[in-house]
Design a protein around this motif. Structure first.
Motif, PDB file in Angstrom:
ATOM      1  N   GLN A 388      52.808  17.572  50.729  1.00  0.00           N
ATOM      2  CA  GLN A 388      52.886  19.013  50.930  1.00  0.00           C
ATOM      3  C   GLN A 388      52.070  19.433  52.155  1.00  0.00           C
ATOM      4  N   GLY A 389      50.914  18.813  52.350  1.00  0.00           N
ATOM      5  CA  GLY A 389      50.099  19.115  53.526  1.00  0.00           C
ATOM      6  C   GLY A 389      50.824  18.783  54.818  1.00  0.00           C
ATOM      7  N   PHE A 390      51.510  17.638  54.828  1.00  0.00           N
ATOM      8  CA  PHE A 390      52.279  17.243  56.006  1.00  0.00           C
ATOM      9  C   PHE A 390      53.458  18.186  56.196  1.00  0.00           C
ATOM     10  N   PHE A 391      54.137  18.530  55.122  1.00  0.00           N
ATOM     11  CA  PHE A 391      55.258  19.467  55.165  1.00  0.00           C
ATOM     12  C   PHE A 391      54.814  20.805  55.764  1.00  0.00           C
ATOM     13  N   ASP A 392      53.671  21.308  55.303  1.00  0.00           N
ATOM     14  CA  ASP A 392      53.175  22.603  55.775  1.00  0.00           C
ATOM     15  C   ASP A 392      52.837  22.571  57.267  1.00  0.00           C
ATOM     16  N   PHE A 393      52.431  21.404  57.772  1.00  0.00           N
ATOM     17  CA  PHE A 393      52.123  21.266  59.193  1.00  0.00           C
ATOM     18  C   PHE A 393      53.401  21.162  60.021  1.00  0.00           C
ATOM     19  N   VAL A 394      54.369  20.355  59.548  1.00  0.00           N
ATOM     20  CA  VAL A 394      55.540  20.027  60.367  1.00  0.00           C
ATOM     21  C   VAL A 394      56.632  21.089  60.280  1.00  0.00           C
ATOM     22  N   CYS A 395      56.777  21.746  59.146  1.00  0.00           N
ATOM     23  CA  CYS A 395      57.886  22.689  58.977  1.00  0.00           C
ATOM     24  C   CYS A 395      57.887  23.797  60.042  1.00  0.00           C
ATOM     25  N   PRO A 396      56.746  24.457  60.323  1.00  0.00           N
ATOM     26  CA  PRO A 396      56.761  25.460  61.397  1.00  0.00           C
ATOM     27  C   PRO A 396      57.079  24.867  62.765  1.00  0.00           C
ATOM     28  N   ILE A 397      56.643  23.634  62.994  1.00  0.00           N
ATOM     29  CA  ILE A 397      56.951  22.956  64.256  1.00  0.00           C
ATOM     30  C   ILE A 397      58.458  22.754  64.381  1.00  0.00           C
ATOM     31  N   GLU A 398      59.088  22.278  63.302  1.00  0.00           N
ATOM     32  CA  GLU A 398      60.532  22.056  63.322  1.00  0.00           C
ATOM     33  C   GLU A 398      61.280  23.377  63.509  1.00  0.00           C
ATOM     34  N   ASP A 399      60.789  24.442  62.884  1.00  0.00           N
ATOM     35  CA  ASP A 399      61.423  25.752  63.059  1.00  0.00           C
ATOM     36  C   ASP A 399      61.350  26.197  64.518  1.00  0.00           C
ATOM     37  N   MET A 400      60.188  26.010  65.150  1.00  0.00           N
ATOM     38  CA  MET A 400      60.050  26.369  66.562  1.00  0.00           C
ATOM     39  C   MET A 400      61.010  25.552  67.426  1.00  0.00           C
ATOM     40  N   LYS A 401      61.125  24.264  67.130  1.00  0.00           N
ATOM     41  CA  LYS A 401      62.044  23.406  67.892  1.00  0.00           C
ATOM     42  C   LYS A 401      63.480  23.891  67.765  1.00  0.00           C
ATOM     43  N   GLN A 402      63.903  24.194  66.541  1.00  0.00           N
ATOM     44  CA  GLN A 402      65.288  24.600  66.323  1.00  0.00           C
ATOM     45  C   GLN A 402      65.589  25.959  66.952  1.00  0.00           C
ATOM     46  N   LYS A 403      64.608  26.868  66.954  1.00  0.00           N
ATOM     47  CA  LYS A 403      64.812  28.159  67.622  1.00  0.00           C
ATOM     48  C   LYS A 403      65.025  27.951  69.119  1.00  0.00           C
ATOM     49  N   ARG A 404      64.273  27.035  69.707  1.00  0.00           N
ATOM     50  CA  ARG A 404      64.463  26.748  71.138  1.00  0.00           C
ATOM     51  C   ARG A 404      65.809  26.083  71.383  1.00  0.00           C
ATOM     52  N   LEU A 405      66.220  25.214  70.486  1.00  0.00           N
ATOM     53  CA  LEU A 405      67.522  24.562  70.646  1.00  0.00           C
ATOM     54  C   LEU A 405      68.659  25.571  70.512  1.00  0.00           C
ATOM     55  N   LYS A 406      68.501  26.537  69.626  1.00  0.00           N
ATOM     56  CA  LYS A 406      69.514  27.607  69.512  1.00  0.00           C
ATOM     57  C   LYS A 406      69.552  28.415  70.809  1.00  0.00           C
ATOM     58  N   GLU A 407      68.380  28.718  71.358  1.00  0.00           N
ATOM     59  CA  GLU A 407      68.341  29.416  72.639  1.00  0.00           C
ATOM     60  C   GLU A 407      69.008  28.579  73.720  1.00  0.00           C
ATOM     61  N   ASN A 408      68.767  27.264  73.705  1.00  0.00           N
ATOM     62  CA  ASN A 408      69.419  26.380  74.674  1.00  0.00           C
ATOM     63  C   ASN A 408      70.935  26.429  74.541  1.00  0.00           C
ATOM     64  N   ASP A 409      71.436  26.449  73.300  1.00  0.00           N
ATOM     65  CA  ASP A 409      72.883  26.543  73.085  1.00  0.00           C
ATOM     66  C   ASP A 409      73.437  27.800  73.746  1.00  0.00           C
ATOM     67  N   GLU A 410      72.720  28.917  73.586  1.00  0.00           N
ATOM     68  CA  GLU A 410      73.170  30.198  74.153  1.00  0.00           C
ATOM     69  C   GLU A 410      73.080  30.180  75.676  1.00  0.00           C
ATOM     70  N   LEU A 411      71.999  29.604  76.214  1.00  0.00           N
ATOM     71  CA  LEU A 411      71.860  29.505  77.673  1.00  0.00           C
ATOM     72  C   LEU A 411      72.944  28.616  78.272  1.00  0.00           C
ATOM     73  N   ALA A 412      73.256  27.518  77.589  1.00  0.00           N
ATOM     74  CA  ALA A 412      74.298  26.602  78.079  1.00  0.00           C
ATOM     75  C   ALA A 412      75.663  27.283  78.069  1.00  0.00           C
ATOM     76  N   LEU A 413      75.936  28.089  77.032  1.00  0.00           N
ATOM     77  CA  LEU A 413      77.199  28.833  76.983  1.00  0.00           C
ATOM     78  C   LEU A 413      77.297  29.802  78.161  1.00  0.00           C
ATOM     79  N   LEU A 414      76.186  30.508  78.444  1.00  0.00           N
ATOM     80  CA  LEU A 414      76.169  31.436  79.572  1.00  0.00           C
ATOM     81  C   LEU A 414      76.368  30.692  80.883  1.00  0.00           C
ATOM     82  N   ARG A 415      75.659  29.591  81.055  1.00  0.00           N
ATOM     83  CA  ARG A 415      75.790  28.798  82.289  1.00  0.00           C
ATOM     84  C   ARG A 415      77.226  28.305  82.454  1.00  0.00           C
ATOM     85  N   ASP A 416      77.817  27.787  81.386  1.00  0.00           N
ATOM     86  CA  ASP A 416      79.158  27.220  81.483  1.00  0.00           C
ATOM     87  C   ASP A 416      80.230  28.298  81.665  1.00  0.00           C
TER      88      ASP A 416
END
Length: 430
Positions: A388-416
Motif C-alpha cells: 500500500q505504501g508503494f501504491f500510494d507513492f506510485v499511483c500519483p506518478i502514474e496519473d501524472m504520466k498518463q495526463k501528459r500522454l493524453k496531452e501528447n495525443d492531443e498535441l500530435a492530433l493538432l500537429r498532424d
C-alpha cells in the motif's frame, strides 16, 4: 511554392553499410554510433543501440553522417519502410538508410523532414522488387514542395517544432518520473531496503532475512512465497467483436491490441480501433488497476507478454469504454494495492527474456502459455501495508504520466492536422 528534387537540394545523398559481422575488430570496443532502420520514426536520433569501431571506419567505405542529416528507411518489415528521422549527432548507418545532407542555403532540414512525413505513402509506393524495397535513386528524384525563401520554410517548421518540443518535454518528464518509481521499487523490493518499524532501511539496519528454498535466496521474514496466480482474482478474455454495429453487436468500445500496449506505457502511439461487442459481454470492459497482457504475437526477437497497467487516467485517454482484443488478456487482482508490484514483477520477467521460455506456437503465431507461467513462476509477496505504501507513492506518478500522454495525443492530433495544410500552402505563417 517551388517543386525541387531532393538531389537538387542536397549536398550529398548516400546509403550506409554494414561492416562484416564476422570480423570482430569492426565491432569490439566500438565507439561510433551505427544506426539501423528499426530505430527510425522518431523525429530526432541522438544515439544508437549498436556501435562500430574506428577500424571499421578506416577499412570499409562506410561514411559518417553529420548532425541534421535526414535519413529514410529504404527497407524494413511492416511500417518501417518510408520512416524518416533527423540524425542529431555524428553516426554511421546501415545500407537500408538513405542519408540526405541538405544544402542549408537551399532548404531547411526540419521543413523537409515535415514534408517527407506527409509523403509516407507516396515514398512507400516507389518500392520495387520482390521485397518491395526503396532505392536511393528514386529518393534522389523525389520532389519536395517548399517556399522559395528559407525564412518562410523556417516559420512553417517552427510551428510544428513547437508542438513536437512540448511532446518531447512531456516524454522526458515522464521518463524521470518512471525512473523515480523504478528506483523505489528496486530499493524496497529487490534490495529489501524498505522502511522498517523505525523508518530505517530494513536489510542494512539488521532486519531479519530467511532463506527460501523455492526462490534459492534470502527474503525478509514474513514475506509470502507463491505463484503469480495467487495474486489474480479473475481474467477478462479479449473480444474483437464487429467493425460495425449489427444484430446484437451494439456496444461501442475502444479495443486495445498488443500493438497499443507500448503506447499505453508512453512508447509510441495508441490507435485502438472502435469495435462493437455484445451487450452481454460488457463485463469485459476494463476498470482501473486491471492489467492488459499480450498473449499472442511477438516476434523472434520480442516475446509475447507485453503488459500495461490501466488506471483511471489511462482510461481517460479513450473516448469509449475500453476492452482488449482477443490477442490479449486482462486480469484483475485480488488486492488492487498490489497492482504496481505485480506490474514491476511481470515487466522484470519480460525484460529479462523469461517469457521466451513460456511460449507455444499455433499456425505460425506465438502464444504465451499464460496459465502455465502464472501458476509456476514463483515470486515473493510483501505485506499489504508495504504494498500500500508503494501504491500510494506510485499511483500519483502514474496519473501524472498518463495526463501528459493524453496531452501528447492531443498535441500530435493538432500537429498532424496542421502538417498537410502548412505543406500545401492552405495555411500560412505570418
Amino acid at each position: 511554392m517551388l517543386s525541387k528534387s531532393i538531389s537538387s537540394l542536397a549536398k550529398r545523398v548516400s546509403s550506409g553499410l554494414t561492416p562484416l559481422r564476422s570480423n570482430p575488430e569492426f565491432w569490439l570496443a566500438g565507439t561510433i554510433p551505427w544506426l539501423k532502420t528499426e530505430q527510425l520514426g522518431e523525429k530526432f536520433i541522438y544515439s544508437t543501440t549498436e556501435k562500430i569501431s574506428k577500424i571499421a571506419l578506416k577499412k570499409t567505405s562506410i561514411k559518417i553522417c553529420r548532425p541534421n542529416t535526414l535519413t529514410i528507411a529504404m527497407y524494413g518489415e511492416g511500417k518501417t519502410r518510408g520512416n524518416v528521422s533527423i540524425i542529431k549527432s555524428e553516426m554511421a548507418t546501415n545500407q537500408a538508410c538513405c542519408n540526405i545532407e541538405l544544402d542549408p542555403e537551399l532548404a531547411d532540414f526540419e521543413y523537409v523532414y515535415y514534408f517527407l512525413k506527409t509523403q509516407y505513402n507516396e515514398l512507400r509506393s516507389l518500392s520495387s522488387g520482390v521485397r518491395k524495397n526503396l532505392n536511393s535513386e528514386d529518393i534522389k528524384n523525389f520532389v519536395i514542395r517548399l517556399p522559395q525563401e528559407l525564412k518562410d520554410q523556417r516559420k512553417v517548421a517552427a510551428v510544428l517544432s513547437a508542438l513536437d518540443a512540448k511532446i518531447d518535454c512531456n516524454n522526458r518528464i515522464n521518463a524521470e518520473l518512471e525512473a523515480m518509481a523504478k528506483a523505489l521499487y528496486d530499493y524496497w523490493f529487490v534490495q529489501f531496503e524498505f522502511p522498517d518499524a523505525n523508518g530505517k532501511p530494513y536489510k542494512s539496519s539488521g532486519g531479519k532475512m530467511v532463506y527460501n528454498d523455492m526462490l534459492g535466496r534470502e527474503i525478509p521474514q514474513g514475506w509470502v512465497v507463491g505463484a503469480l496466480s495467487d495474486w489474480i482474482a479473475k481474467d477478462k478474455t479479449g473480444d474483437w467483436g464487429k467493425d460495425m454495429a449489427e444484430g446484437n453487436y451494439t456496444l461501442s468500445v475502444d479495443c486495445i491490441r498488443g500493438t497499443d500496449i507500448n503506447g499505453l506505457n508512453g512508447k509510441g502511439a495508441v490507435a485502438a480501433p472502435t469495435r462493437f461487442i455484445l451487450e452481454k459481454n460488457k463485463g469485459k470492459i476494463l476498470a482501473p488497476f486491471d492489467l492488459v497482457i499480450e498473449i499472442s504475437g511477438g516476434s523472434p526477437t520480442q516475446s509475447t507478454g507485453r503488459l500495461a497497467l490501466m488506471t483511471s487516467e489511462s482510461i481517460k485517454r479513450f473516448s469509449r469504454p475500453v476492452i482488449c482484443s482477443n490477442f490479449c488478456k486482462a486480469i484483475s487482482l485480488k488486492n488492487s494495492p498490489y497492482a504496481f508490484n505485480f506490474a514491476y514483477l511481470w515487466k522484470s520477467a519480460y525484460e529479462n527474456k523469461v517469457l521466451f521460455g513460456w511460449e507455444g506456437k499455433t499456425s505460425g503465431i506465438k502464444n504465451l502459455l499464460f496459465e502455465a507461467f502464472t501458476t509456476k513462476y514463483v515470486v515473493c509477496m510483501p505485506s499489504q501495508h508495504l504494498a500500500q505504501g508503494f501504491f500510494d507513492f506510485v499511483c500519483p506518478i502514474e496519473d501524472m504520466k498518463q495526463k501528459r500522454l493524453k496531452e501528447n495525443d492531443e498535441l500530435a492530433l493538432l500537429r498532424d492536422w496542421l502538417l498537410p495544410l502548412l505543406m500545401n500552402g492552405q495555411v500560412t505563417v505570418a
